[in-house]
Design a protein around this motif. Sequence first.
Motif, short mmCIF file in Angstrom:
data_model
loop_
_atom_site.label_atom_id
_atom_site.label_comp_id
_atom_site.label_asym_id
_atom_site.label_seq_id
_atom_site.Cartn_x
_atom_site.Cartn_y
_atom_site.Cartn_z
N MET A 1 0.83 -1.19 0.00
CA MET A 1 0.00 0.00 0.00
C MET A 1 0.87 1.25 0.00
SD MET A 1 -3.53 -0.61 2.20
CE MET A 1 -3.15 0.63 3.34
N HIS A 2 0.39 2.23 -0.69
CA HIS A 2 1.10 3.51 -0.77
C HIS A 2 0.30 4.57 -0.02
CE1 HIS A 2 3.86 2.15 -3.96
NE2 HIS A 2 2.84 1.39 -4.31
N ARG A 3 0.99 5.54 0.48
CA ARG A 3 0.32 6.67 1.14
C ARG A 3 0.10 7.76 0.09
NH1 ARG A 3 3.40 5.54 6.39
NH2 ARG A 3 1.72 4.50 7.52
N PHE A 4 -1.12 7.85 -0.38
CA PHE A 4 -1.42 8.75 -1.49
C PHE A 4 -1.15 10.21 -1.15
CE2 PHE A 4 -5.48 8.53 0.75
CZ PHE A 4 -5.95 9.84 0.70
N LYS A 5 -1.33 10.60 0.11
CA LYS A 5 -1.15 12.00 0.48
C LYS A 5 0.30 12.46 0.32
CE LYS A 5 -4.91 11.90 3.80
NZ LYS A 5 -5.24 11.91 5.23
N GLY A 6 1.22 11.52 0.26
CA GLY A 6 2.63 11.85 0.06
C GLY A 6 3.05 11.86 -1.40
N LEU A 7 2.16 11.44 -2.29
CA LEU A 7 2.49 11.37 -3.71
C LEU A 7 2.33 12.76 -4.35
CD1 LEU A 7 0.63 8.04 -4.57
CD2 LEU A 7 3.10 8.36 -4.26
N GLU A 8 3.39 13.24 -4.95
CA GLU A 8 3.39 14.58 -5.52
C GLU A 8 2.33 14.74 -6.61
OE1 GLU A 8 4.35 18.43 -5.36
OE2 GLU A 8 5.20 16.90 -4.04
N ILE A 46 -9.49 12.26 -11.06
CA ILE A 46 -8.03 12.10 -11.12
C ILE A 46 -7.45 11.83 -9.73
CG2 ILE A 46 -5.85 13.19 -11.75
CD1 ILE A 46 -7.43 14.64 -14.03
N PRO A 47 -7.56 12.73 -8.77
CA PRO A 47 -7.00 12.43 -7.45
C PRO A 47 -7.74 11.30 -6.73
CG PRO A 47 -8.18 14.51 -7.35
CD PRO A 47 -8.14 14.09 -8.79
N SER A 48 -9.03 11.16 -7.01
CA SER A 48 -9.82 10.11 -6.35
C SER A 48 -9.33 8.72 -6.74
CB SER A 48 -11.30 10.25 -6.71
OG SER A 48 -11.80 11.48 -6.24
N ASN A 49 -9.03 8.51 -8.01
CA ASN A 49 -8.55 7.20 -8.45
C ASN A 49 -7.13 6.92 -7.97
OD1 ASN A 49 -10.52 5.57 -9.99
ND2 ASN A 49 -10.74 7.50 -11.08
N ILE A 50 -6.33 7.95 -7.84
CA ILE A 50 -4.99 7.76 -7.26
C ILE A 50 -5.15 7.29 -5.82
CG2 ILE A 50 -2.86 8.92 -6.54
CD1 ILE A 50 -3.36 10.88 -8.96
N ALA A 51 -6.01 7.96 -5.07
CA ALA A 51 -6.21 7.60 -3.67
C ALA A 51 -6.79 6.20 -3.54
CB ALA A 51 -7.15 8.62 -3.00
N GLU A 52 -7.80 5.89 -4.33
CA GLU A 52 -8.41 4.56 -4.23
C GLU A 52 -7.42 3.47 -4.62
OE1 GLU A 52 -12.34 2.03 -5.66
OE2 GLU A 52 -12.17 4.13 -6.25
N GLY A 53 -6.69 3.71 -5.68
CA GLY A 53 -5.71 2.72 -6.12
C GLY A 53 -4.61 2.48 -5.12
N SER A 54 -4.24 3.53 -4.40
CA SER A 54 -3.16 3.39 -3.41
C SER A 54 -3.54 2.46 -2.26
CB SER A 54 -2.75 4.76 -2.86
OG SER A 54 -3.74 5.25 -1.98
#
Length: 116
Positions: A1-8, A46-54
């Motif tokens: 799992m990735h922490r999406f809030k840290g992804l630039e 866009i940001p929603s799918n990054i967050a969900e995927g993470s």
Amino acid sequence: MHRFKGLEFWKKSRLFCSEIYAITSKFPESEKFGLTNQLRRASVSIPSNIAEGSSRQSNKDFSRFLQITLGSAYEVETQLLIAPDLNFITHEELDPLLKSLESIIKMTSKFKSTLK
């Protein structure tokens, strides 16, 4: 799992979404359920799918969500290119939005390539 809030690229896409909301607030009222709605929904995606995927357990699943993210980004790009054709925005307003979006697409694509 990735922490999406840290992804630039998530951070940039979140700010980009705010920019889309600001610019579409200037669109004609008659576009409330047309291009305004389409642009807003796709930009939020866009940001929603990054967050969900993470949150997914595998890189393969995350990669799939990033592909959806890219699809939404290209959808936004197309809709933004249509906006000046309809005289909803100027090219001066369009150019910085396209540059931001291009940056998000590049960052997302590069990150996605590391997940394989």
